[in-house]
Scaffold this motif. Sequence first.
Motif, short mmCIF file in Angstrom:
data_model
loop_
_atom_site.label_atom_id
_atom_site.label_comp_id
_atom_site.label_asym_id
_atom_site.label_seq_id
_atom_site.Cartn_x
_atom_site.Cartn_y
_atom_site.Cartn_z
N THR A 167 64.67 39.58 73.76
CA THR A 167 64.80 38.60 72.68
C THR A 167 66.01 38.97 71.82
OG1 THR A 167 63.47 39.80 71.03
CG2 THR A 167 62.28 38.41 72.60
N ILE A 168 66.33 38.14 70.87
CA ILE A 168 67.40 38.47 69.94
C ILE A 168 66.99 39.70 69.15
CG2 ILE A 168 68.18 36.08 69.81
CD1 ILE A 168 66.77 35.85 67.12
N ASP A 169 67.97 40.34 68.49
CA ASP A 169 67.66 41.51 67.68
C ASP A 169 67.51 41.11 66.21
OD1 ASP A 169 70.25 41.22 66.63
OD2 ASP A 169 71.08 42.79 67.90
N ARG A 170 67.21 42.10 65.36
CA ARG A 170 66.93 41.80 63.96
C ARG A 170 68.14 41.18 63.27
NH1 ARG A 170 63.11 42.83 60.39
NH2 ARG A 170 61.98 44.17 61.85
N GLN A 171 69.33 41.68 63.55
CA GLN A 171 70.51 41.12 62.90
C GLN A 171 70.71 39.66 63.28
OE1 GLN A 171 73.89 43.65 62.39
NE2 GLN A 171 75.34 41.99 62.64
N GLU A 172 70.50 39.34 64.56
CA GLU A 172 70.63 37.95 65.00
C GLU A 172 69.55 37.08 64.36
OE1 GLU A 172 72.35 38.03 69.49
OE2 GLU A 172 70.49 39.14 69.18
N ALA A 173 68.33 37.60 64.24
CA ALA A 173 67.25 36.84 63.60
C ALA A 173 67.60 36.53 62.16
CB ALA A 173 65.94 37.63 63.69
N HIS A 174 68.08 37.53 61.44
CA HIS A 174 68.44 37.32 60.04
C HIS A 174 69.59 36.33 59.91
CE1 HIS A 174 66.43 41.07 58.06
NE2 HIS A 174 65.69 40.55 59.01
N SER A 175 70.56 36.41 60.81
CA SER A 175 71.69 35.48 60.76
C SER A 175 71.24 34.04 60.99
CB SER A 175 72.75 35.87 61.82
OG SER A 175 73.32 37.11 61.50
N LEU A 176 70.29 33.86 61.91
CA LEU A 176 69.76 32.52 62.17
C LEU A 176 69.11 31.93 60.93
CD1 LEU A 176 68.12 32.71 65.71
CD2 LEU A 176 69.94 31.15 65.00
N VAL A 177 68.31 32.74 60.25
CA VAL A 177 67.60 32.24 59.07
C VAL A 177 68.58 31.98 57.93
CG1 VAL A 177 65.74 32.66 57.43
CG2 VAL A 177 65.51 33.45 59.79
N ARG A 178 69.50 32.90 57.70
CA ARG A 178 70.46 32.72 56.61
C ARG A 178 71.29 31.46 56.81
NH1 ARG A 178 73.03 38.23 54.20
NH2 ARG A 178 73.40 36.77 52.51
N GLY A 179 71.65 31.17 58.06
CA GLY A 179 72.50 30.02 58.33
C GLY A 179 71.75 28.72 58.51
N ALA A 180 70.43 28.76 58.48
CA ALA A 180 69.64 27.56 58.75
C ALA A 180 69.85 26.49 57.68
CB ALA A 180 68.16 27.91 58.84
N THR A 181 70.07 25.26 58.13
CA THR A 181 70.16 24.12 57.23
C THR A 181 69.05 23.11 57.50
OG1 THR A 181 71.70 23.01 58.74
CG2 THR A 181 72.66 24.36 56.98
N GLY A 182 68.13 23.49 58.38
CA GLY A 182 67.01 22.65 58.75
C GLY A 182 66.11 23.42 59.71
N PRO A 183 65.34 22.71 60.54
CA PRO A 183 64.40 23.38 61.44
C PRO A 183 65.08 24.34 62.42
CG PRO A 183 63.88 21.05 61.26
CD PRO A 183 65.21 21.25 60.59
N ILE A 184 64.44 25.47 62.66
CA ILE A 184 64.87 26.42 63.68
C ILE A 184 63.61 27.04 64.31
CG2 ILE A 184 67.10 27.03 62.67
CD1 ILE A 184 65.77 29.57 61.56
N ARG A 185 63.77 27.61 65.47
CA ARG A 185 62.68 28.33 66.13
C ARG A 185 63.29 29.41 67.00
NH1 ARG A 185 57.45 26.51 66.69
NH2 ARG A 185 56.17 27.61 68.24
N PHE A 186 62.75 30.63 66.96
CA PHE A 186 63.30 31.72 67.76
C PHE A 186 62.24 32.79 68.00
CE2 PHE A 186 64.10 32.70 63.29
CZ PHE A 186 63.72 34.03 63.18
N ASP A 187 62.48 33.57 69.05
CA ASP A 187 61.64 34.72 69.35
C ASP A 187 62.38 35.98 68.94
OD1 ASP A 187 59.57 33.23 70.49
OD2 ASP A 187 60.54 33.24 72.46
N PHE A 188 61.65 36.88 68.30
CA PHE A 188 62.18 38.18 67.94
C PHE A 188 61.07 39.20 68.14
CE2 PHE A 188 62.45 41.20 64.22
CZ PHE A 188 63.28 42.10 64.86
N GLY A 189 61.34 40.21 68.96
CA GLY A 189 60.27 41.13 69.30
C GLY A 189 59.17 40.39 70.05
N TYR A 190 57.93 40.63 69.66
CA TYR A 190 56.80 39.96 70.30
C TYR A 190 56.28 38.80 69.45
CZ TYR A 190 56.44 43.70 73.75
OH TYR A 190 56.69 44.57 74.78
#
Length: 200
Positions: A167-190
């Motif tokens: 899955t993506i790593d913590r830095q990628e997860a945080h970047s996704l959330v910080r950049g979100a301007t609407g709905p998102i969905r992702f897997d991180f860890g389990y």
Amino acid sequence: MSSPVVQGWTIVTQLRKELSPDHMQGVFLATTGPRWIIGRQYDGPSGSSGFIDEEWWHGRYFTMGSPTENMMAALDAYPEAAMKAGVGDRMTAQDATQSLARFLAGPERPGRAHVSAGWQESDSGHRNPGGASTELLPLHEAKAELFWFLLWSTRLNAMERLTKGVTIDRQEAHSLVRGATGPIRFDFGYNTYWLAEATA
């Protein structure tokens, strides 16, 4: 409300208390982007800020890893620094994490659709997978809640080291959330995390 800036460092959270009559002590957690610091404020009389000419007493810097690694290391070390300064208590870690979640979420974005934040264990081996979700919230509030899930609620069961390359790593997860301007969905860890326009 914008965070205070001292010598180019944006203060994410700080604790300053009067520990004896007219004598205050304190600490702060701050960032310049990739770099993070835990600073020990100057002792001073009641009402003093802990900064003299925008300087602080001393600090511990976190600069050797990725921005997210530096941030997490500083967050983990902050409660101990607060205790050593005499201003921490059992709520310090939780309060600092909430402040960091709000900081990472960014300012209010008027006009954006309200979304819910949530997470759920995605490992199929769980008969009753854990998880949580919020009601529909303004985007910046939902992002703060999602950061809370990432930083606090699922910190121990994300198991990033066991899913490296899967899955993506913590830095990628945080970047996704910080950049979100609407709905998102992702897997991180389990776990699976989301911002959704309707409660998931």
